[in-house]
Structures are given as structure tokens and as C-alpha cells.
Design a protein around this motif. Structure first.
Motif, PDB file in Angstrom:
ATOM      1  N   THR A 282       0.799  -1.228   0.000  1.00  0.00           N
ATOM      2  CA  THR A 282       0.000   0.000   0.000  1.00  0.00           C
ATOM      3  C   THR A 282       0.830   1.275   0.000  1.00  0.00           C
ATOM      4  N   THR A 283       2.127   1.140  -0.179  1.00  0.00           N
ATOM      5  CA  THR A 283       3.008   2.309  -0.274  1.00  0.00           C
ATOM      6  C   THR A 283       3.736   2.267  -1.610  1.00  0.00           C
ATOM      7  N   PRO A 284       3.677   3.342  -2.406  1.00  0.00           N
ATOM      8  CA  PRO A 284       4.396   3.319  -3.685  1.00  0.00           C
ATOM      9  C   PRO A 284       5.904   3.258  -3.485  1.00  0.00           C
ATOM     10  N   LYS A 285       6.575   2.498  -4.336  1.00  0.00           N
ATOM     11  CA  LYS A 285       8.026   2.361  -4.276  1.00  0.00           C
ATOM     12  C   LYS A 285       8.604   2.906  -5.573  1.00  0.00           C
ATOM     13  N   TRP A 286       9.594   3.777  -5.450  1.00  0.00           N
ATOM     14  CA  TRP A 286      10.174   4.437  -6.618  1.00  0.00           C
ATOM     15  C   TRP A 286      11.372   3.654  -7.119  1.00  0.00           C
ATOM     16  N   SER A 287      11.508   3.593  -8.420  1.00  0.00           N
ATOM     17  CA  SER A 287      12.549   2.773  -9.041  1.00  0.00           C
ATOM     18  C   SER A 287      13.808   3.580  -9.340  1.00  0.00           C
ATOM     19  N   ASP A 288      14.950   2.959  -9.133  1.00  0.00           N
ATOM     20  CA  ASP A 288      16.239   3.521  -9.540  1.00  0.00           C
ATOM     21  C   ASP A 288      16.817   2.759 -10.723  1.00  0.00           C
ATOM     22  N   ASN A 289      16.043   1.832 -11.282  1.00  0.00           N
ATOM     23  CA  ASN A 289      16.583   0.948 -12.315  1.00  0.00           C
ATOM     24  C   ASN A 289      15.687   0.842 -13.546  1.00  0.00           C
ATOM     25  N   GLY A 290      15.024   1.941 -13.883  1.00  0.00           N
ATOM     26  CA  GLY A 290      14.280   1.981 -15.135  1.00  0.00           C
ATOM     27  C   GLY A 290      12.897   1.380 -15.102  1.00  0.00           C
ATOM     28  N   LEU A 291      12.355   1.110 -13.915  1.00  0.00           N
ATOM     29  CA  LEU A 291      10.997   0.580 -13.818  1.00  0.00           C
ATOM     30  C   LEU A 291      10.009   1.710 -13.531  1.00  0.00           C
ATOM     31  N   LEU A 292       8.738   1.409 -13.669  1.00  0.00           N
ATOM     32  CA  LEU A 292       7.683   2.372 -13.417  1.00  0.00           C
ATOM     33  C   LEU A 292       6.973   2.025 -12.110  1.00  0.00           C
ATOM     34  N   THR A 293       6.459   3.044 -11.447  1.00  0.00           N
ATOM     35  CA  THR A 293       5.615   2.841 -10.278  1.00  0.00           C
ATOM     36  C   THR A 293       4.177   3.076 -10.713  1.00  0.00           C
ATOM     37  N   THR A 294       3.297   2.156 -10.359  1.00  0.00           N
ATOM     38  CA  THR A 294       1.928   2.227 -10.855  1.00  0.00           C
ATOM     39  C   THR A 294       0.973   1.757  -9.772  1.00  0.00           C
ATOM     40  N   VAL A 295      -0.303   2.089  -9.931  1.00  0.00           N
ATOM     41  CA  VAL A 295      -1.315   1.536  -9.039  1.00  0.00           C
ATOM     42  C   VAL A 295      -1.656   0.133  -9.529  1.00  0.00           C
ATOM     43  N   CYS A 296      -1.627  -0.822  -8.615  1.00  0.00           N
ATOM     44  CA  CYS A 296      -1.942  -2.208  -8.967  1.00  0.00           C
ATOM     45  C   CYS A 296      -3.462  -2.419  -9.004  1.00  0.00           C
ATOM     46  N   TYR A 297      -4.158  -1.949  -7.973  1.00  0.00           N
ATOM     47  CA  TYR A 297      -5.624  -1.955  -7.938  1.00  0.00           C
ATOM     48  C   TYR A 297      -6.069  -1.236  -6.681  1.00  0.00           C
ATOM     49  N   GLN A 298      -7.340  -0.878  -6.643  1.00  0.00           N
ATOM     50  CA  GLN A 298      -7.945  -0.335  -5.434  1.00  0.00           C
ATOM     51  C   GLN A 298      -9.373  -0.833  -5.315  1.00  0.00           C
TER      52      GLN A 298
ATOM     53  N   GLY B 203      11.605   1.743 -30.381  1.00  0.00           N
ATOM     54  CA  GLY B 203      12.568   2.024 -29.328  1.00  0.00           C
ATOM     55  C   GLY B 203      12.548   0.914 -28.302  1.00  0.00           C
ATOM     56  N   LEU B 204      13.320   1.081 -27.253  1.00  0.00           N
ATOM     57  CA  LEU B 204      13.362   0.110 -26.164  1.00  0.00           C
ATOM     58  C   LEU B 204      12.671   0.696 -24.944  1.00  0.00           C
ATOM     59  N   PHE B 205      11.770  -0.082 -24.341  1.00  0.00           N
ATOM     60  CA  PHE B 205      11.098   0.336 -23.122  1.00  0.00           C
ATOM     61  C   PHE B 205      11.936  -0.144 -21.931  1.00  0.00           C
ATOM     62  N   ALA B 206      11.289  -0.520 -20.839  1.00  0.00           N
ATOM     63  CA  ALA B 206      12.002  -0.890 -19.618  1.00  0.00           C
ATOM     64  C   ALA B 206      12.954  -2.058 -19.866  1.00  0.00           C
ATOM     65  N   PRO B 207      14.095  -2.065 -19.148  1.00  0.00           N
ATOM     66  CA  PRO B 207      14.557  -1.004 -18.240  1.00  0.00           C
ATOM     67  C   PRO B 207      15.499  -0.007 -18.914  1.00  0.00           C
ATOM     68  N   ARG B 208      15.676  -0.108 -20.243  1.00  0.00           N
ATOM     69  CA  ARG B 208      16.685   0.711 -20.924  1.00  0.00           C
ATOM     70  C   ARG B 208      16.164   2.077 -21.345  1.00  0.00           C
ATOM     71  N   TRP B 209      14.885   2.161 -21.784  1.00  0.00           N
ATOM     72  CA  TRP B 209      14.275   3.414 -22.192  1.00  0.00           C
ATOM     73  C   TRP B 209      15.138   4.161 -23.200  1.00  0.00           C
ATOM     74  N   ARG B 210      15.265   3.552 -24.384  1.00  0.00           N
ATOM     75  CA  ARG B 210      16.052   4.143 -25.468  1.00  0.00           C
ATOM     76  C   ARG B 210      15.150   4.382 -26.681  1.00  0.00           C
ATOM     77  N   PRO B 211      14.544   5.569 -26.784  1.00  0.00           N
ATOM     78  CA  PRO B 211      13.693   5.846 -27.950  1.00  0.00           C
ATOM     79  C   PRO B 211      14.479   5.930 -29.253  1.00  0.00           C
ATOM     80  N   ASP B 212      15.807   6.077 -29.141  1.00  0.00           N
ATOM     81  CA  ASP B 212      16.654   6.157 -30.339  1.00  0.00           C
ATOM     82  C   ASP B 212      16.944   4.789 -30.945  1.00  0.00           C
ATOM     83  N   ALA B 213      16.661   3.717 -30.215  1.00  0.00           N
ATOM     84  CA  ALA B 213      16.974   2.367 -30.702  1.00  0.00           C
ATOM     85  C   ALA B 213      15.974   1.924 -31.764  1.00  0.00           C
ATOM     86  N   ARG B 214      16.436   1.063 -32.662  1.00  0.00           N
ATOM     87  CA  ARG B 214      15.558   0.431 -33.641  1.00  0.00           C
ATOM     88  C   ARG B 214      15.966  -1.030 -33.794  1.00  0.00           C
TER      89      ARG B 214
END
Length: 515
Positions: A284-300, A358-369
Motif C-alpha cells: 500500500t506504499t508506492p516504491k520508486w525505481s532507480d533501475n528503469g521501472l515504473l511505479t503504478t497503481v496495482c488496484y484499489q 525504441g526500447l522500453f524498460a529497463p533501458r528506455w532508449r527511444p533512439d533504438a531500432r
């Protein structure tokens, strides 16, 4: 108990389904229709919102016609949807002002670069949980307002509405522009979909006025945010499920978490759909990522605290198999890839990096193809087939490693779902590359099941989350068999291949370096 059912509307990236479940979570009926994938320009991906709405009605009608189930037998409807895909429409006519801009679309990269300025892509991450890039819905709204003639003026006049797919369908299901028996259509979303816009504060679960203003988005366009499990009105009287209460909305990956019974902190699942989506329940507490992941609501659940998750999203999963089938025409259908890949003992040195958007998690490289590396005269279509499957497992490993680094908790079992999990060659390779047990449930359609579970528990059709955990128990498992030295060699070569995909799109090079 009388024969009663719960219906799930599952609106995905490539198709729309209605699945009706009985009390034992068995599928009693299914209706499914694909919709067109529209590619107007390189990097652009669109859907026709009206086609999707038509397919929802067709799928519901087909599911009911496929069985002896009538609307009076359905106690509730749950809705789950492809997330981030963005629609803006006229509330007076119900007509979209533009096609739906799909979550995979990269046209908003320049907008994101402008918005982030010198702050970088994590400018609003501590508020929204998301990086500022082309993935979320917010920049897509801005693009529509900036590029469709008259759209901004109409939005500022209060004539336009925004919604992700769930909101578009809910608005139409509850009456659309005409309302239902004098009641206005419901313009709402749930916390999971709202958390995918880059416009919602994760802690307050409300739209952030400062971010909306920075993006130039009138707040009058935005839907009301509601709990995932709760009241979303009733299906319009003239619909096939007319009068049935809509009791749950969940983004597709959060719905799969619900369908897998991942209700406790530390439980994780990976969905192998059009993309790949690995989520870890963090409580029930959001956790912030230092490694390219996203924090999201799982459900309520209505009246309760929200549950949060860490998420790693990969753009290309099952759609790479689709590309092999449709664009290269190497396989006649998706299921045939397994037998073709089994005809060779390994990938023959071939690696495919599917960075189509591009590449999404965990690299986040929109320049990639996308790239194919390691080709020799020895390589053939069988090696390409195997490389496609292996790319799926490697990308999952990248996200899992990031998740462990963020949470400090080892993933001892990965619960999996989605159509690709029927490929046993892939599942064994996934267990090998992860070094972790992989478990598939009896019902792999956990996205639709999650929406049904959530709706059913809301009306008391199921008694508790514990009951749902029992029904989602795993049936088939794979354990690692490969020597660790071979795992290390393959993964190292994969990383070399990924690096070859960088810096292809030069106009995104500066922003990609920041990501």
C-alpha cells in the motif's frame, strides 16, 4: 446456487473479447474480433475507436449467442483494456476527433523532450511514477490538441473529452452522446488507468493541475477517477447486457495481476501478450525505481487503500511473432513457431532485438531500432524463429533483474500468462535464462479473468480474495535446466546485440542519452 455468471470485456491491442465466466472461473462463452492496425507513418500506431466500440458490441453479442446465457443471468460486468492508448472525442456527437493513438506510438518523443527541458525524463516521476516519454497518455493528448484543426479551441470550450480505452468504452456502454433514458453517460476511469497518463498524483489519486497546465491539457477533458473495484453505472438499456452493473475497471496488466491472485507484497507475474509486462506487488506504499521501472497503481477496492506495483513494460513480445508471420511470412500461424524453432538445437548465433518503437524498460532508449545480428550463411528461418522466442525471454530477464535490484527481493517463482505461454519451448528457455521456476495457471486468460474476478467480488459473487487465489493456482511449471555458464554466455551476447540497436534515430539521440 442458480446458474449465474460474470462477464469480462477485454479490449486488447489487437482484438476485443467478451468472456463469460461461471462460479468456478471456467469460460462459459467467448466472442472475439480483431481490429485493424493502422501505421500512417514510421513510428506511428493507431486504432479506429469506432471499430473498437463496434467490436465490443459484436463480441458481447457473439458470447451470448454462443451459449444459453441471457442478460438476466449475468450479475456483473468487468472491463479491462490496453493502457495508455488515447482517444479524444466530442461529447455532443460521440465522434472521435482523431484515431486512437496507441501505447506503442512514438510520435510524441519531441514533445516529451520539450516538456522535460533540463530536468530530464524523471521530471515528474516522484509524482506520477512514470518517466516522461512517448509511452503515457498525457503527451498523446497534447499532440492531438496541437495537431488536429480546431481541437484545442473545442477542448477549451468544454466540448471535448479524453479517455483511455476504458473510459471511451464506459462512456459508450452507459449511453454515449444520447445518454441512457435521460441519464448522462458516465465519463470516468479507474486508478490503474489514470496512473498511466503522467497526469495523476500517485499519492492523492487525483489529477495534478500543475502537470496538466504544463502540458496544456484542460482539466475539463479529464474523466473522474474511481477505485478499480466499485460502481461504474449500468450498461445502457438498449445493449445486449442492458441493465447489468459495471463493477470493475482495470488496465490489462493490473487485471492480469488480479487474475493471477497476486494480492500480497512480493508476488510477481509476467504477461506475454503483444508486449511483455512484469509487475511486482509492493503493497500500500508506492516504491520508486532507480533501475528503469515504473511505479503504478496495482488496484484499489472501493473503501480501501490502493495497492501499488513496480512494473517493467516491454513494447514487443507476441507482436514479434506476428511480425514473423505477417511481414516476413516465415510462419503460417503463431502456433507453428514452436515446432519450427525446435528443428534446430540453438539460435545459430542469431539474435533479434525488436526495438521497433525504441526500447522500453529497463533501458528506455527511444533512439533504438530493431536489429538482427550474428547472421551467417549457416543461419536459416529456423534460427530466426528460435531467436524470436529467445528475445522474449531475454527482455523478461532484463526487467526481472531491475525489479530485484529495486525491491531487494529475489523472485523465486514467476507466474506467467498470455497466449505465448502455451509455447513450452519458450517457457523452458525462460526458466533457464531467469534461473527461476516459471508457473502457468490452468486458465491463461488471466487478464479477462481478473476483470471478472474484480466485478464478481464487488457484488458478492465470490466471497473473498482468498477464494480467488485458490482458483488462480498454477497448474504447469518449468524449472531451470541449463548450465549457468551457458546462460551467462547467451545473456552476454544478447546484451552485445542490444547495444548495436542504439543511436539509430538521430533526432532522439539527446533524449535517449538522458534515459
Amino acid at each position: 446456487m442458480c446458474a449465474k455468471y460474470v462477464a469480462a470485456i477485454d479490449q486488447g491491442t489487437t482484438s476485443t473479447r467478451c468472456i463469460i465466466f461461471d462460479h468456478d472461473a471456467n469460460q462459459a462463452a467467448v466472442g472475439q474480433f480483431e481490429h485493424e492496425q493502422i501505421f500512417p507513418e514510421r513510428g506511428w500506431v493507431e486504432h479506429d475507436p469506432k471499430e473498437i466500440w463496434d467490436n465490443v458490441r459484436r463480441a458481447v453479442g457473439a458470447a451470448l449467442a454462443d451459449s444459453d446465457i441471457g442478460r438476466e443471468d449475468v450479475v456483473a460486468v468487468g472491463l479491462t483494456n490496453q493502457r495508455e492508448t488515447t482517444i479524444v472525442w466530442d461529447k455532443n456527437t460521440g465522434d472521435p476527433v482523431y484515431n486512437a493513438i496507441v501505447w506503442q506510438d512514438t510520435r510524441t518523443t519531441p514533445i516529451c523532450k520539450e516538456l522535460m527541458g533540463e530536468d530530464g525524463p524523471d521530471k515528474w516521476q516522484k509524482t506520477t511514477g512514470l518517466l516522461l516519454n512517448s509511452y503515457p497518455a498525457g503527451p498523446k493528448i497534447k499532440w492531438i490538441l496541437d495537431n488536429v484543426d480546431g481541437a484545442r479551441e473545442r477542448a477549451e470550450a468544454g466540448d471535448l473529452l479524453f479517455g483511455t480505452i476504458d473510459t471511451w468504452l464506459l462512456w459508450n456502454l452507459t449511453g454515449g452522446a444520447d445518454g441512457d433514458e435521460g441519464n448522462p453517460a458516465i465519463h470516468a476511469t479507474d486508478v490503474t488507468n489514470a496512473s498511466r497518463t503522467s497526469l495523476m498524483d500517485l499519492r492523492t489519486l487525483q489529477w495534478d493541475e500543475e502537470i496538466c497546465q504544463a502540458m496544456g491539457i484542460p482539466m475539463s477533458m479529464l474523466p473522474e477517477i474511481r477505485p478499480s473495484v466499485g460502481d461504474f453505472g449500468k450498461v445502457r438499456a438498449r445493449g445486449s447486457l442492458g441493465g447489468v452493473p459495471i463493477r470493475a475497471i482495470l488496465g490489462d496488466q493490473q487485471s492480469a495481476m488480479f487474475g493471477q491472485g497476486c494480492f500480497r507484497p512480493g508476488e510477481a507475474k509476467n504477461t506475454y501478450g503483444t508486449g511483455l509486462f512484469l509487475l511486482l506487488n509492493t503493497g500500500t506504499t508506492p516504491k520508486w525505481s532507480d533501475n528503469g521501472l515504473l511505479t503504478t497503481v496495482c488496484y484499489q477496492v472501493e473503501g480501501e487503500k490502493p495497492v501499488y506495483a513496480l512494473e517493467g513494460s516491454v513494447a514487443i513480445g507476441g507482436s514479434l511473432v506476428q511480425w514473423l508471420r505477417d511481414s516476413l511470412q516465415i510462419i503460417p500461424n503463431a502456433a507453428s513457431i514452436e515446432n519450427l524453432a525446435r528443428e534446430v538445437k540453438d539460435n545459430g548465433g542469431v539474435y533479434i532485438v525488436p526495438a521497433f518503437s525504441g526500447l522500453f524498460a529497463p533501458r528506455w532508449r527511444p533512439d533504438a531500432r530493431g536489429v538482427i545480428v550474428g547472421l551467417t550463411r549457416f543461419a536459416n528461418r529456423k534460427h530466426l524463429a528460435r531467436a524470436v522466442l529467445e528475445a522474449t525471454a531475454y527482455q523478461t530477464r532484463e526487467v526481472a533483474d531491475a525489479m530485484v535490484a529495486d525491491s531487494g527481493v529475489e523472485i523465486t517463482e514467476l507466474r506467467v500468462d498470455g497466449g505465448m505461454t502455451m509455447n513450452e519451448l519458450l517457457m523452458q528457455f525462460q526458466a533457464d535464462i531467469l534461473g527461476t521456476k516459471v508457473t502457468r495457471p490452468k486458465n491463461i486468460e488471466t487478464t479477462a479473468a481478473g476483470a471478472a474476478y474484480a466485478a464478481g467480488i464487488s457484488v458478492g459473487y465470490w466471497d473473498s480474495l482468498d477464494v480467488l487465489r485458490e482458483q488462480s493456482a498454477g497448474e504447469t511449471s518449468w524449472k531451470p535446466k541449463m548450465e549457468q555458464s551457458e546462460v551467462d554466455r547467451l545473456y552476454a551476447e544478447w546484451n552485445r546485440a542490444v547495444e548495436r540497436s542504439y543511436n539509430w534515430e538521430e533526432d532522439t539521440e539527446d533524449s535517449s542519452a538522458a534515459l
